[in-house]
Write a protein that holds these residues in place. Sequence first.
Motif, PDB file in Angstrom:
ATOM      1  N   MET A   1      39.116  43.027  50.532  1.00  8.32           N
ATOM      2  CA  MET A   1      38.816  43.195  49.105  1.00  8.32           C
ATOM      3  C   MET A   1      38.843  44.686  48.750  1.00  8.32           C
ATOM      4  O   MET A   1      38.055  45.466  49.276  1.00  8.32           O
ATOM      5  CB  MET A   1      37.434  42.624  48.776  1.00  8.32           C
ATOM      6  CG  MET A   1      37.037  42.784  47.329  1.00  8.32           C
ATOM      7  SD  MET A   1      35.395  42.126  47.000  1.00  8.32           S
ATOM      8  CE  MET A   1      34.381  43.266  47.946  1.00  8.32           C
ATOM      9  N   PRO A   2      39.764  45.119  47.871  1.00  2.03           N
ATOM     10  CA  PRO A   2      39.851  46.538  47.523  1.00  2.03           C
ATOM     11  C   PRO A   2      38.672  46.974  46.653  1.00  2.03           C
ATOM     12  O   PRO A   2      38.125  46.193  45.874  1.00  2.03           O
ATOM     13  CB  PRO A   2      41.164  46.614  46.744  1.00  2.03           C
ATOM     14  CG  PRO A   2      41.327  45.246  46.148  1.00  2.03           C
ATOM     15  CD  PRO A   2      40.771  44.300  47.178  1.00  2.03           C
ATOM     16  N   GLU A   3      38.280  48.233  46.814  1.00  2.52           N
ATOM     17  CA  GLU A   3      37.251  48.801  45.952  1.00  2.52           C
ATOM     18  C   GLU A   3      37.846  49.049  44.571  1.00  2.52           C
ATOM     19  O   GLU A   3      38.990  49.510  44.447  1.00  2.52           O
ATOM     20  CB  GLU A   3      36.733  50.112  46.537  1.00  2.52           C
ATOM     21  CG  GLU A   3      35.814  49.940  47.729  1.00  2.52           C
ATOM     22  CD  GLU A   3      34.535  49.199  47.357  1.00  2.52           C
ATOM     23  OE1 GLU A   3      33.926  49.534  46.329  1.00  2.52           O
ATOM     24  OE2 GLU A   3      34.176  48.267  48.097  1.00  2.52           O
ATOM     25  N   PRO A   4      37.105  48.747  43.506  1.00  2.00           N
ATOM     26  CA  PRO A   4      37.640  48.978  42.159  1.00  2.00           C
ATOM     27  C   PRO A   4      37.753  50.464  41.839  1.00  2.00           C
ATOM     28  O   PRO A   4      36.907  51.263  42.261  1.00  2.00           O
ATOM     29  CB  PRO A   4      36.610  48.304  41.251  1.00  2.00           C
ATOM     30  CG  PRO A   4      35.348  48.279  42.045  1.00  2.00           C
ATOM     31  CD  PRO A   4      35.759  48.134  43.477  1.00  2.00           C
ATOM     32  N   LYS A 154      44.252  44.084  42.651  1.00  2.00           N
ATOM     33  CA  LYS A 154      44.196  45.355  41.926  1.00  2.00           C
ATOM     34  C   LYS A 154      42.941  45.331  41.066  1.00  2.00           C
ATOM     35  O   LYS A 154      42.808  44.495  40.163  1.00  2.00           O
ATOM     36  CB  LYS A 154      45.438  45.537  41.051  1.00  2.00           C
ATOM     37  CG  LYS A 154      45.471  46.861  40.305  1.00  2.00           C
ATOM     38  CD  LYS A 154      46.736  46.992  39.486  1.00  2.00           C
ATOM     39  CE  LYS A 154      47.950  47.173  40.387  1.00  2.00           C
ATOM     40  NZ  LYS A 154      49.171  47.472  39.592  1.00  2.00           N
ATOM     41  N   ARG A 155      41.995  46.245  41.361  1.00  3.37           N
ATOM     42  CA  ARG A 155      40.685  46.157  40.719  1.00  3.37           C
ATOM     43  C   ARG A 155      40.310  47.462  40.022  1.00  3.37           C
ATOM     44  O   ARG A 155      40.652  48.553  40.493  1.00  3.37           O
ATOM     45  CB  ARG A 155      39.602  45.799  41.752  1.00  3.37           C
ATOM     46  CG  ARG A 155      39.884  44.519  42.508  1.00  3.37           C
ATOM     47  CD  ARG A 155      38.732  44.180  43.432  1.00  3.37           C
ATOM     48  NE  ARG A 155      37.519  43.871  42.672  1.00  3.37           N
ATOM     49  CZ  ARG A 155      36.290  44.198  43.046  1.00  3.37           C
ATOM     50  NH1 ARG A 155      36.098  44.880  44.162  1.00  3.37           N
ATOM     51  NH2 ARG A 155      35.253  43.872  42.297  1.00  3.37           N
ATOM     52  N   TYR A 156      39.586  47.320  38.894  1.00  2.00           N
ATOM     53  CA  TYR A 156      39.140  48.468  38.116  1.00  2.00           C
ATOM     54  C   TYR A 156      37.666  48.310  37.753  1.00  2.00           C
ATOM     55  O   TYR A 156      37.193  47.206  37.490  1.00  2.00           O
ATOM     56  CB  TYR A 156      39.965  48.609  36.828  1.00  2.00           C
ATOM     57  CG  TYR A 156      41.428  48.875  37.089  1.00  2.00           C
ATOM     58  CD1 TYR A 156      41.891  50.170  37.294  1.00  2.00           C
ATOM     59  CD2 TYR A 156      42.349  47.829  37.148  1.00  2.00           C
ATOM     60  CE1 TYR A 156      43.236  50.413  37.552  1.00  2.00           C
ATOM     61  CE2 TYR A 156      43.688  48.064  37.401  1.00  2.00           C
ATOM     62  CZ  TYR A 156      44.121  49.356  37.603  1.00  2.00           C
ATOM     63  OH  TYR A 156      45.444  49.595  37.865  1.00  2.00           O
ATOM     64  N   ASP A 157      36.977  49.429  37.747  1.00  5.88           N
ATOM     65  CA  ASP A 157      35.595  49.506  37.276  1.00  5.88           C
ATOM     66  C   ASP A 157      35.666  50.299  35.976  1.00  5.88           C
ATOM     67  O   ASP A 157      35.653  51.531  35.972  1.00  5.88           O
ATOM     68  CB  ASP A 157      34.739  50.229  38.327  1.00  5.88           C
ATOM     69  CG  ASP A 157      33.252  50.133  38.029  1.00  5.88           C
ATOM     70  OD1 ASP A 157      32.901  49.824  36.872  1.00  5.88           O
ATOM     71  OD2 ASP A 157      32.445  50.390  38.931  1.00  5.88           O
TER      72      ASP A 157
END
Length: 267
Positions: A1-4, A154-157
């Motif tokens: 799980m990629p970090e956002p 593909k993750r975003y915070d």
Amino acid sequence: MPEPKDASTVLFIRDGAEGVEVYLIRRARQMAFAGGMTAYPGGGVDPRDSDAEFGWIGPDPGYWADAFSCDERRAKALVAAAVRETFEEAGILLATVGESPVSDTDNEEWETERLALLNREQSLSEMLNRRGMSVRADLIRPWAHWITPKAESKRYDTRFFLMKLPDGVEPREISTEHDHAEWVPAARAVEESDNGTRPMLPPTTATLTALTAFQTAEEAMVSAPPTRIVPIMPELVQQDGVNYVKLPDGTMIKPSIKIGPGRSVVN
């Protein structure tokens, strides 16, 4: 799980005949992420702004850290990203020399600065310090905080900021990342999202819906959360064979784009 990845996006608002209007862009269809979708100006954080010292007017980084559930170092970079992206994508510079705003950036001098930021040849803090300018954190408000679901590749915070444009200041359609931009009444944009004529990611629909509660742009600015905003991280679920985004309160949203590997539905 990629970090956002940390990102900032800005809702420009103004008063219109049908209530609060929002400046909406349509991302270019060839963009790898959310091509063809309606969104707001915004983008990723530049780590170079995290530890840099530069002029600041308005609520200090501690205020933004409390609002967006982060430390002051990250908060400063998030505000800087909001200012930089606003300039890069719309030609509006939320920075001043003293109290005097930069009212006209549509010229060769400021275009050179904008392109240098866009191409990462300089950081926002480097430009501010060279020109003796200060970020105008007093012109924006915290509005929302969304995190891409854990299942996405593909993750975003993403922190959302609200800005009521000063009189006489207009965004310019100058970014290559979108192919259309317009002012739209918030209520109409939500209706178009619901009927499928204006595809949006769930956070865009949700943040627009929140604006429909206000009669004027100033009311929305004053109402911006004075304390910590609860981050929203949805889940991707299936119900009766249909893919949905499930919010923490149980609300189910059917995304406007197909859910699948590499296709983030939340930003």
